[in-house]
Design an enzyme around this catalytic site. Sequence first.
Site, PDB file in Angstrom:
ATOM      1  N   ARG A 107       0.822  -1.103   0.046  1.00  0.00           N
ATOM      2  CA  ARG A 107       0.139  -0.047  -0.266  1.00  0.00           C
ATOM      3  C   ARG A 107       0.823   1.253  -0.123  1.00  0.00           C
ATOM      4  NH1 ARG A 107      -3.185   1.837   4.977  1.00  0.00           N
ATOM      5  NH2 ARG A 107      -4.860   3.199   4.258  1.00  0.00           N
ATOM      6  N   LYS A 135       1.966  -9.283  11.323  1.00  0.00           N
ATOM      7  CA  LYS A 135       1.487  -9.122  10.059  1.00  0.00           C
ATOM      8  C   LYS A 135       1.531 -10.471   9.423  1.00  0.00           C
ATOM      9  CE  LYS A 135       1.243  -6.449   6.010  1.00  0.00           C
ATOM     10  NZ  LYS A 135       1.635  -5.117   5.429  1.00  0.00           N
ATOM     11  N   ARG A 178      -2.900   1.635  13.671  1.00  0.00           N
ATOM     12  CA  ARG A 178      -1.927   0.924  14.623  1.00  0.00           C
ATOM     13  C   ARG A 178      -2.358   0.771  15.963  1.00  0.00           C
ATOM     14  NH1 ARG A 178       3.741   4.632  12.737  1.00  0.00           N
ATOM     15  NH2 ARG A 178       3.071   4.450  10.457  1.00  0.00           N
TER      16      ARG A 178
END
Length: 254
Positions: free
Chosen positions: A51, A116, A250
């Site tokens: 992204r 992630k 976040r």
Amino acid sequence: MSEKRLAQSVPTPFELIPIIDSTNQYLLDKQESLESGSVCISEYQAKGRGRRGRQWVSPFGSNLYLSMYWRLEAGMAAAMGLSLVVGVAIVEALQELGIEGVKLKWPNDLYYRDKKLAGILVEMSGQAGGAANLVIGMGMNLNMSEQVTGIDQPWTSLSEVVDTPFSRNDLVVAFIKAWQAALEDYELRGLHGFVERWNQHDNFLGREVKLIMGQREIKGIVRGIDATGAVLLETERGIESYVGGEISLRKASD
């Protein structure tokens, strides 16, 4: 991955290219000649991207790099929220394979235990009033070495999620079928039906986070997404919705 075995199981045109610059870019360059649902898979990306143009670290043979071309007749405006739809499809495909515990992070990541696991990148082109040409890409860590450098956030691999060996071919087939079904559903109903499914898998639901928008930072508690795909944040001002390509979500402590 076995190209022969995939050809027997994948219900769509696909190319398996061991080494490539970017699976997304490959399909973007060929989109005028592609059938909707066409797929590109690779073992290594020299110029993988995430992204906002960020580099996606793509070591050889360690991960899964998969992109699909989709022609959305409803046009570019209707493509908002597509990364959410694909994220739901991925988590549900993993569950059908018996892989539990993978969660979603708004708007385009998959997490496992706050690390992630995968990222989704949707790129599109088209003209006002016409169909949208979409390329949906995913990079998923499968067996990435801890020695890999250049990643600026905690990450994990699918090998850390499951206790038994998994088949990369089975993963590819499951993801392609799940994406196709989700995209067809999305074309008919939009985000309706996906909002509740997303919220069930939201990694940060009920947790305090911060949204970073340029120099601006907002803290609040995640309350899922709404019917437009915006993230809902409960702050001292009440529940507010936020959507846009330049927002980063976040943990509050990061």
